[in-house]
Design a protein around this motif. Structure first.
Motif, PDB file in Angstrom:
ATOM      1  N   VAL A   1       5.987 -28.829  27.542  1.00  0.00           N
ATOM      2  CA  VAL A   1       5.423 -27.957  28.570  1.00  0.00           C
ATOM      3  C   VAL A   1       6.523 -27.488  29.521  1.00  0.00           C
ATOM      4  O   VAL A   1       6.536 -26.326  29.942  1.00  0.00           O
ATOM      5  CB  VAL A   1       4.268 -28.655  29.316  1.00  0.00           C
ATOM      6  N   VAL A   2       7.461 -28.361  29.865  1.00  0.00           N
ATOM      7  CA  VAL A   2       8.591 -27.965  30.715  1.00  0.00           C
ATOM      8  C   VAL A   2       9.394 -26.863  30.029  1.00  0.00           C
ATOM      9  O   VAL A   2       9.712 -25.834  30.643  1.00  0.00           O
ATOM     10  CB  VAL A   2       9.494 -29.180  31.042  1.00  0.00           C
ATOM     11  N   ALA A   3       9.716 -27.047  28.767  1.00  0.00           N
ATOM     12  CA  ALA A   3      10.485 -26.042  28.026  1.00  0.00           C
ATOM     13  C   ALA A   3       9.711 -24.723  27.945  1.00  0.00           C
ATOM     14  O   ALA A   3      10.278 -23.636  28.111  1.00  0.00           O
ATOM     15  CB  ALA A   3      10.836 -26.558  26.635  1.00  0.00           C
ATOM     16  N   PHE A   4       8.406 -24.807  27.701  1.00  0.00           N
ATOM     17  CA  PHE A   4       7.592 -23.600  27.652  1.00  0.00           C
ATOM     18  C   PHE A   4       7.499 -22.933  29.024  1.00  0.00           C
ATOM     19  O   PHE A   4       7.482 -21.701  29.127  1.00  0.00           O
ATOM     20  CB  PHE A   4       6.192 -23.903  27.112  1.00  0.00           C
ATOM     21  N   ASP A   5       7.450 -23.713  30.099  1.00  0.00           N
ATOM     22  CA  ASP A   5       7.408 -23.150  31.435  1.00  0.00           C
ATOM     23  C   ASP A   5       8.680 -22.354  31.719  1.00  0.00           C
ATOM     24  O   ASP A   5       8.634 -21.290  32.346  1.00  0.00           O
ATOM     25  CB  ASP A   5       7.202 -24.251  32.476  1.00  0.00           C
ATOM     26  N   GLN A   6       9.795 -22.851  31.255  1.00  0.00           N
ATOM     27  CA  GLN A   6      11.050 -22.115  31.417  1.00  0.00           C
ATOM     28  C   GLN A   6      11.021 -20.815  30.606  1.00  0.00           C
ATOM     29  O   GLN A   6      11.555 -19.788  31.044  1.00  0.00           O
ATOM     30  CB  GLN A   6      12.227 -22.999  31.020  1.00  0.00           C
ATOM     31  N   ALA A   7      10.362 -20.837  29.441  1.00  0.00           N
ATOM     32  CA  ALA A   7      10.199 -19.606  28.649  1.00  0.00           C
ATOM     33  C   ALA A   7       9.294 -18.617  29.379  1.00  0.00           C
ATOM     34  O   ALA A   7       9.488 -17.396  29.286  1.00  0.00           O
ATOM     35  CB  ALA A   7       9.649 -19.939  27.266  1.00  0.00           C
ATOM     36  N   THR A   8       8.310 -19.120  30.117  1.00  0.00           N
ATOM     37  CA  THR A   8       7.462 -18.245  30.931  1.00  0.00           C
ATOM     38  C   THR A   8       8.295 -17.566  32.012  1.00  0.00           C
ATOM     39  O   THR A   8       8.102 -16.386  32.302  1.00  0.00           O
ATOM     40  CB  THR A   8       6.276 -19.022  31.532  1.00  0.00           C
ATOM     41  N   ASP A   9       9.249 -18.291  32.593  1.00  0.00           N
ATOM     42  CA  ASP A   9      10.149 -17.676  33.574  1.00  0.00           C
ATOM     43  C   ASP A   9      10.908 -16.514  32.932  1.00  0.00           C
ATOM     44  O   ASP A   9      11.075 -15.452  33.552  1.00  0.00           O
ATOM     45  CB  ASP A   9      11.145 -18.697  34.124  1.00  0.00           C
ATOM     46  N   THR A  10      11.375 -16.708  31.701  1.00  0.00           N
ATOM     47  CA  THR A  10      12.083 -15.647  30.971  1.00  0.00           C
ATOM     48  C   THR A  10      11.166 -14.440  30.776  1.00  0.00           C
ATOM     49  O   THR A  10      11.589 -13.292  30.946  1.00  0.00           O
ATOM     50  CB  THR A  10      12.602 -16.178  29.621  1.00  0.00           C
ATOM     51  N   LEU A  11       9.906 -14.691  30.422  1.00  0.00           N
ATOM     52  CA  LEU A  11       8.933 -13.605  30.262  1.00  0.00           C
ATOM     53  C   LEU A  11       8.716 -12.878  31.586  1.00  0.00           C
ATOM     54  O   LEU A  11       8.763 -11.640  31.640  1.00  0.00           O
ATOM     55  CB  LEU A  11       7.600 -14.163  29.747  1.00  0.00           C
ATOM     56  N   CYS A  12       8.476 -13.614  32.657  1.00  0.00           N
ATOM     57  CA  CYS A  12       8.198 -12.999  33.961  1.00  0.00           C
ATOM     58  C   CYS A  12       9.362 -12.141  34.449  1.00  0.00           C
ATOM     59  O   CYS A  12       9.148 -11.114  35.110  1.00  0.00           O
ATOM     60  CB  CYS A  12       7.834 -14.063  34.986  1.00  0.00           C
ATOM     61  N   GLN A  13      10.582 -12.522  34.138  1.00  0.00           N
ATOM     62  CA  GLN A  13      11.738 -11.709  34.502  1.00  0.00           C
ATOM     63  C   GLN A  13      11.671 -10.335  33.843  1.00  0.00           C
ATOM     64  O   GLN A  13      12.122  -9.343  34.414  1.00  0.00           O
ATOM     65  CB  GLN A  13      13.035 -12.417  34.117  1.00  0.00           C
ATOM     66  N   GLN A  14      11.085 -10.274  32.640  1.00  0.00           N
ATOM     67  CA  GLN A  14      10.975  -9.005  31.934  1.00  0.00           C
ATOM     68  C   GLN A  14      10.164  -7.980  32.721  1.00  0.00           C
ATOM     69  O   GLN A  14      10.453  -6.798  32.680  1.00  0.00           O
ATOM     70  CB  GLN A  14      10.337  -9.207  30.553  1.00  0.00           C
ATOM     71  N   PHE A  15       9.134  -8.433  33.419  1.00  0.00           N
ATOM     72  CA  PHE A  15       8.329  -7.462  34.150  1.00  0.00           C
ATOM     73  C   PHE A  15       8.505  -7.559  35.668  1.00  0.00           C
ATOM     74  O   PHE A  15       7.721  -7.006  36.436  1.00  0.00           O
ATOM     75  CB  PHE A  15       6.847  -7.489  33.732  1.00  0.00           C
ATOM     76  N   GLY A  16       9.573  -8.220  36.103  1.00  0.00           N
ATOM     77  CA  GLY A  16       9.947  -8.196  37.515  1.00  0.00           C
ATOM     78  C   GLY A  16       9.230  -9.177  38.412  1.00  0.00           C
ATOM     79  O   GLY A  16       9.261  -9.032  39.628  1.00  0.00           O
ATOM     80  N   CYS A  17       8.589 -10.191  37.821  1.00  0.00           N
ATOM     81  CA  CYS A  17       7.859 -11.181  38.619  1.00  0.00           C
ATOM     82  C   CYS A  17       8.478 -12.567  38.476  1.00  0.00           C
ATOM     83  O   CYS A  17       7.778 -13.572  38.334  1.00  0.00           O
ATOM     84  CB  CYS A  17       6.377 -11.176  38.240  1.00  0.00           C
ATOM     85  N   GLY A  18       9.790 -12.616  38.501  1.00  0.00           N
ATOM     86  CA  GLY A  18      10.514 -13.878  38.429  1.00  0.00           C
ATOM     87  C   GLY A  18      10.751 -14.455  39.812  1.00  0.00           C
ATOM     88  O   GLY A  18       9.969 -14.249  40.755  1.00  0.00           O
TER      89      GLY A  18
END
Length: 170
Positions: free
Chosen positions: A41-58
């Protein structure tokens, strides 16, 4: 808000998004000698951060007190173990979205051997910073989410998406 008040990265048009990489850390290993369920879940949460950066919500989105994102629901499948030092590749596919939410799935692969290690299906909600209540995505984010979702729409739906947990009766 039409434009983000901070610089945004170039949007990756790839389908699925294939940008997140990680390495299994020694502190993520349990007594069975493989990555502990919580650290997936920690690793996936970091992947969510990568996703959010794509649309400017990091990070900047919250730092500048514009908004936040909260996970409303999550489902993890554990398909094959990974061990200390293994390199991971996490892809992300947008499954659906609306004015406030984003439904997506991460797939974690062993980067060297290519096998699927785990998946994480999530429902993410945009949150207004001041009220800490749900709010529509800002225009700059929604525009990018829609572009990504359109590219991802051609992908097959992963078999792990939409699963329910339970014991099948015979």
């Amino acid at each position: 808000m039409k434009l983000a008040p901070y610089p945004m990265i170039e949007l990756d048009p790839g389908a699925p998004l294939d940008r997140h990489r990680a390495t299994v850390k020694s502190e993520w290993i349990d007594w069975n000698g493989h990555m502990n369920v919580g650290y997936y879940v920690v690793a996936f949460d970091q992947a969510t951060d990568t996703l959010c950066q794509q649309f400017g919500c990091g990070f900047e989105y919250t730092r500048d007190k514009i908004g936040m994102t909260f996970v409303l629901e999550a489902h993890v499948t554990y398909d094959r173990e990974v061990k200390e030092g293994d390199e991971l590749r996490v892809t992300t596919q947008i499954l659906d979205h609306d004015a406030k939410r984003l439904h997506y799935i991460h797939a974690m692969y062993h980067a060297g051997e290519g096998y699927l290690a785990a998946t994480n299906e999530l429902m993410l909600m945009n949150i207004d910073y001041a009220s800490r209540r749900s709010a529509p995505w800002p225009d700059f984010a929604l525009e990018r989410i829609e572009k990504m979702a359109a590219a991802h729409a051609a992908l097959p739906k992963p078999k792990q998406a939409g699963r329910l947990i339970g014991i099948k009766k015979k």
